[in-house]
Design a protein around this motif. Sequence first.
Motif, PDB file in Angstrom:
ATOM      1  N   UNK A 251       0.825  -1.210   0.000  1.00  0.00           N
ATOM      2  CA  UNK A 251       0.000   0.000   0.000  1.00  0.00           C
ATOM      3  C   UNK A 251       0.858   1.258   0.000  1.00  0.00           C
ATOM      4  N   UNK A 252       1.895   1.286   0.857  1.00  0.00           N
ATOM      5  CA  UNK A 252       2.763   2.466   0.933  1.00  0.00           C
ATOM      6  C   UNK A 252       3.978   2.357   0.013  1.00  0.00           C
ATOM      7  N   UNK A 253       4.160   1.219  -0.673  1.00  0.00           N
ATOM      8  CA  UNK A 253       5.214   1.059  -1.671  1.00  0.00           C
ATOM      9  C   UNK A 253       6.624   1.180  -1.136  1.00  0.00           C
ATOM     10  N   UNK A 254       6.902   0.545   0.020  1.00  0.00           N
ATOM     11  CA  UNK A 254       8.211   0.680   0.669  1.00  0.00           C
ATOM     12  C   UNK A 254       9.089  -0.530   0.388  1.00  0.00           C
ATOM     13  N   UNK A 255      10.399  -0.339   0.536  1.00  0.00           N
ATOM     14  CA  UNK A 255      11.365  -1.423   0.362  1.00  0.00           C
ATOM     15  C   UNK A 255      11.437  -2.257   1.639  1.00  0.00           C
ATOM     16  N   UNK A 307      -4.837   5.904  13.909  1.00  0.00           N
ATOM     17  CA  UNK A 307      -4.387   7.100  13.181  1.00  0.00           C
ATOM     18  C   UNK A 307      -3.486   6.715  12.009  1.00  0.00           C
ATOM     19  N   UNK A 308      -2.711   5.652  12.158  1.00  0.00           N
ATOM     20  CA  UNK A 308      -1.755   5.272  11.112  1.00  0.00           C
ATOM     21  C   UNK A 308      -2.429   4.864   9.809  1.00  0.00           C
ATOM     22  N   UNK A 309      -3.710   4.524   9.860  1.00  0.00           N
ATOM     23  CA  UNK A 309      -4.414   4.116   8.636  1.00  0.00           C
ATOM     24  C   UNK A 309      -4.514   5.253   7.628  1.00  0.00           C
ATOM     25  N   UNK A 310      -4.360   6.494   8.086  1.00  0.00           N
ATOM     26  CA  UNK A 310      -4.532   7.644   7.193  1.00  0.00           C
ATOM     27  C   UNK A 310      -3.233   8.159   6.599  1.00  0.00           C
ATOM     28  N   UNK A 311      -2.081   7.555   6.907  1.00  0.00           N
ATOM     29  CA  UNK A 311      -0.802   8.119   6.464  1.00  0.00           C
ATOM     30  C   UNK A 311      -0.607   7.932   4.964  1.00  0.00           C
ATOM     31  N   UNK A 312       0.047   8.912   4.294  1.00  0.00           N
ATOM     32  CA  UNK A 312       0.293   8.790   2.855  1.00  0.00           C
ATOM     33  C   UNK A 312       1.577   8.039   2.528  1.00  0.00           C
ATOM     34  N   UNK A 313       2.515   7.934   3.503  1.00  0.00           N
ATOM     35  CA  UNK A 313       3.790   7.270   3.240  1.00  0.00           C
ATOM     36  C   UNK A 313       4.331   6.647   4.515  1.00  0.00           C
ATOM     37  N   UNK A 314       5.297   5.751   4.329  1.00  0.00           N
ATOM     38  CA  UNK A 314       5.891   5.074   5.477  1.00  0.00           C
ATOM     39  C   UNK A 314       6.650   6.038   6.375  1.00  0.00           C
ATOM     40  N   UNK A 315       7.184   7.103   5.812  1.00  0.00           N
ATOM     41  CA  UNK A 315       7.952   8.065   6.611  1.00  0.00           C
ATOM     42  C   UNK A 315       7.045   8.828   7.574  1.00  0.00           C
ATOM     43  N   UNK A 316       5.795   9.063   7.191  1.00  0.00           N
ATOM     44  CA  UNK A 316       4.836   9.705   8.095  1.00  0.00           C
ATOM     45  C   UNK A 316       4.390   8.723   9.172  1.00  0.00           C
TER      46      UNK A 316
END
Length: 433
Positions: A251-255, A307-316
Motif C-alpha cells: 500500500x505504501x510502496x516501501x522497500x 491514526x496510522x491508517x490515514x498516512x500517505x507514506x511510510x515516513x509519516x
Amino acid sequence: MSFTPGRSRWSDVGLATAARGVSSCGDFLAASALTLALQSAGAGGLAVSGLLIAATLPLVVLAPLTGRLADRVSSRTLLIGAGLAQAAICLLLAYTRHPTLVIGLVALLAAGLAVTQPVLSALVPAMVRPADLPRASALNQTAGTLGALAGPALAGVLVGGFGTRLPLLLDAASYLVLVAAGLLIRTRRGGARKTAPTTYAGEPTRPEAATATGWRLRRDPLLFAMVASLAGVFGAVGAINVIEVFFIRETLGSTTTVYGLVTGAWMLGSVLGAWVFAPLARRITDDGRLLGAGLFLLGGCCVAVLVSAAVPSAWVLMPIWLLGGVTNGGDNVLNNVLLARRVPEAARGRAYAVFGSSGQGASMAGLAMGGILLELAEPRPLVALCGLAGTLTVAAFAVPVARAARAERAAAARRDAEAPGVGAGLATPAAAR
C-alpha cells in the motif's frame, strides 16, 4: 512478596538483560526474514499468518507446563538446555526449504522460547530489592525491545543482500548467549534451593493471593482484570501483525529496508516508554491506580494504530508508531511491576507463563483473522479496523478495571482495620518459598 535480600545484584541483571536483548534480536531477525521471504515469493496473508501462528501456538499450549518447569527446575539447567536446543533447531532451519518443515521447525523454536521467557521474567524480581524493580524491569524491557528493534532492521538489510540463510545462522548463534547466561548468572530459581523470603520496612504490604503451590490467577481480581484486558485488546488489534507487512510494502510502496525501519520505530518508542514510565511505577503504591494507568497507556497504542491508517507514506507512519511504542513500553513496565508485587515468588514462573500465554493466545486469534481479512479487503481499511477495534475494547474494559480497583482498595482497608500494626514502617514476615 519475596525479593532478593540485601543489595540488588545488578551484575546478574546485566547478564539477564544481555541474554534477553541478543536472543530477542535473533527471534525477530528470523521471524522478519521468513516473513519477508514469504511476501517476496508472492505468498498471501494466509501463509504469513500460518507462519506467525506456528511461532505463537507453542507459547500458549505449553504455558501450563513451562510455567511449572520455571518454578520447579533450576533456572541454570533450563537456560542452558533450551539455549542449546534452540541453536540446533535454528541451524537446521537455515538449510530447510520445504514450507511444511519450516513451519514445524519454527514451532519447535517457539517451544524453546516458551521455556526461557518465564525463566528470565521470574529471575529479574529475584535479583533486586523492591524499590529497584521498576528500574530492573525497564532495563530488561529495554534489552528485549532493542533486540526487537534491531532484528527487523537487520532482516530487511540481510534478506535483500544475502537471502534468508545468513539471518537464520545469526539467529542460531544468538541462542548461545542464553547458554552463557545460564552459566554466569548467580541468582537461581527452581530446583531444590529454598530460601526464606525477605520484606522491607516501609514497603507496602499486599496479600498473598494464595500460597505458592496454590496460586491461581482467578483468586486475584486485580491481576485477572489486567490479564483479561490485555488479552481482549491483543485479540482485537492482533491482526495488525499480519497486515502491516502488506500495508507498508504494498500500500505504501516501501522497500524491505524501510519496512524494517518502520517496524523498528515502534520498538524504539517502547524503549523510551519503559524509562519514561519506570519512575511512575515506583511512585504508585496503589495497585488499582497502577492497573488503571496501564489500561490508559494500552489505549494509546490502539489510537496510534487507528491514526496510522490515514498516512500517505511510510515516513509519516514512523513518528506515529514511535508514540504508540512509548505507550506500549510504559504499559509493559507497569504490568510487570504489578505482577511481581502480587504473586508469591515461588509461583512467579507460572504467573509470567500465564500472563504471556494469555496475550499470545489472543494475538494468535488476531493473526488468524488477519490472514482471512487480507483475502477480503485492502490493507489500509483493515489497519483502521484494527485500531478502532482495539480502542473500543479498551473502553469496554474501563468499567471492570475500575470495579476491580475499588474492590482492592476496600479489601486493603479491611486488612488495615484488622491488623493496625501492619504497614506502620515495620518489616513483616512473608510466606516461605
